[in-house]
Design an enzyme around this catalytic site. Structure first.
Site, PDB file in Angstrom:
ATOM      1  N   HIS A  48       0.862  -1.184   0.000  1.00 43.58           N
ATOM      2  CA  HIS A  48       0.000   0.000   0.000  1.00 43.58           C
ATOM      3  C   HIS A  48       0.900   1.237   0.000  1.00 43.58           C
ATOM      4  CE1 HIS A  48      -3.426  -2.529   1.915  1.00 43.58           C
ATOM      5  NE2 HIS A  48      -3.505  -2.528   0.601  1.00 43.58           N
ATOM      6  N   GLU A  70       1.825   3.793   3.055  1.00 40.95           N
ATOM      7  CA  GLU A  70       2.322   3.289   4.335  1.00 40.95           C
ATOM      8  C   GLU A  70       3.851   3.368   4.379  1.00 40.95           C
ATOM      9  OE1 GLU A  70       0.334  -0.515   4.662  1.00 40.95           O
ATOM     10  OE2 GLU A  70      -1.634   0.438   4.492  1.00 40.95           O
ATOM     11  N   ARG A  74      -3.145   4.895  -2.143  1.00 41.29           N
ATOM     12  CA  ARG A  74      -3.028   3.533  -1.608  1.00 41.29           C
ATOM     13  C   ARG A  74      -2.744   2.478  -2.675  1.00 41.29           C
ATOM     14  NH1 ARG A  74      -5.779   0.184   2.627  1.00 41.29           N
ATOM     15  NH2 ARG A  74      -6.568  -1.725   1.674  1.00 41.29           N
ATOM     16  N   HIS A 131       2.778  -3.633   7.008  1.00 35.90           N
ATOM     17  CA  HIS A 131       1.783  -2.587   6.774  1.00 35.90           C
ATOM     18  C   HIS A 131       1.811  -1.570   7.917  1.00 35.90           C
ATOM     19  CE1 HIS A 131      -0.814  -4.460   3.499  1.00 35.90           C
ATOM     20  NE2 HIS A 131       0.008  -5.451   3.812  1.00 35.90           N
ATOM     21  N   GLU A 184       1.236  -4.882  11.300  1.00 35.53           N
ATOM     22  CA  GLU A 184       0.803  -3.494  11.144  1.00 35.53           C
ATOM     23  C   GLU A 184       1.589  -2.626  12.123  1.00 35.53           C
ATOM     24  OE1 GLU A 184      -1.751  -1.829   9.493  1.00 35.53           O
ATOM     25  OE2 GLU A 184      -2.861  -3.440   8.476  1.00 35.53           O
TER      26      GLU A 184
END
Length: 333
Positions: free
Chosen positions: A90, A93, A146, A216, A292
């Protein structure tokens, strides 16, 4: 001196001085700013030259706009099992690729015995930026972009590459081309995903990858399979044990808390076609996670302040030490 331009420099094996020579227009990679794709690639070239006996560059192919999708393999000893890390699928990020380069730097140059043990336990296959087109676009045009950059129709551009893998893929889950989560017209419709899956299947020894990490932000969590159903996989307890080991090791530095659990239970929605579930379900990699990293930026959680890069990256490294030790106890490596 963040973002300072330089003309010449001599290599010093220190975390704030790992930057390429003969690149007068690029900034020093010191983990106090978010580098561009060119700066990351220039740094990678430098690392390959400085550690040729350990580091090998590779590419998995080209993006829709023709950019190379590059990675580094770190191998200290032959015959090791492997870990594969993909980052910045993405585009927005940015902390994920920043943390990836920090991880590479520490694996190569740290004298900490825990990091040395970590580095030498595995062969490391790392792709710092998978969505190269979107990443460049997010730096040059739209910070919170994104998706990829392949046109879908006359009005819409891009596919959510983390909905495009060929495992439980369903168009009905993310069928709107204008959505940030559009999964594409069919599984592996996007060149970035087709080439990544082909590379893993055809260029890495079968069965050698024991850990897969999709990196992420900004949810501060370790997501386990699955994303398409709340029914856990059979070895969920093993996966949770390793995820908790990552979170506990990371917590010890700054007290940062990561949540651990399946994506379907931690998120507010189900989805399919993600890289982690593909690695776990299709390639049968036994330890597969989406990690994440934190957000908490303003005005968007994806805009983590630059002064948080080193802190986030250092505790991320701590988490890997705990993770790999737990995987060893399970006997996978």
């Amino acid at each position: 001196m963040r973002g300072k331009r330089f003309k010449t420099a001599n290599f010093v094996p220190d975390r704030r001085n790992l930057f390429p020579r003969k690149r007068p227009t690029y900034r020093i990679l010191d983990w106090t700013f978010y580098p561009t794709l060119c700066e990351i690639y220039s740094w990678m070239d430098f690392i390959i030259k400085e550690r040729p006996n350990i580091v090998t560059g590779f590419d998995i192919g080209r993006s829709y706009e023709g950019r190379l999708i590059r990675g580094l393999k770190l191998s200290f000893k032959s015959g090791k099992k492997a870990i594969f890390i993909e980052s910045n699928i993405h585009a927005r990020e940015w902390i994920s690729s920043a943390a990836c380069t920090y991880l590479i730097m520490e694996l190569l140059f740290s004298i900490n015995p825990d990091v040395r043990e970590l580095a030498e336990s595995l062969d490391w296959w790392i792709v710092p930026v998978l969505n190269v087109d979107g990443f460049v676009y997010s730096h040059e045009n739209e910070r919170l972009w994104r998706k990829s950059r392949k046109p879908v129709n006359s009005d819409c551009v891009g596919v959510d590459l983390n909905r495009n893998f060929n495992y439980k893929w369903e168009i009905k889950r993310c069928a709107d081309p204008s959505s940030n989560m559009y999964s594409g017209p069919c599984a592996e419709s996007e060149p970035e995903i087709e080439q990544l899956t082909n590379f893993i299947s055809n260029h890495i020894p079968k069965g050698s990858i024991k850990i897969y990490v999709a990196l992420h932000s900004p949810l501060q969590a370790v997501h386990l399979p699955w994303s398409h159903t709340k029914v856990p996989p059979e070895d969920y307890q093993e996966l949770l044990y390793v995820a908790n080991a990552f979170a506990e090791a990371l917590y010890s530095r700054y007290g940062t808390k990561y949540h651990c659990g399946s994506s379907a239970n931690l998120l507010s929605h189900l989805f399919s076609g993600g890289s982690r579930d593909w690695a776990y379900g299709e390639k049968h990699i036994p330890i597969a996670y989406t990690i994440e990293l934190p957000g908490k930026g303003r005005p968007s959680p994806y805009e983590l302040p630059e002064d948080s890069i080193l802190r986030t990256s250092a505790e991320f490294l701590d988490g890997f030490i705990g993770m790999v030790r737990a995987v060893k106890k399970l006997g996978y490596i």
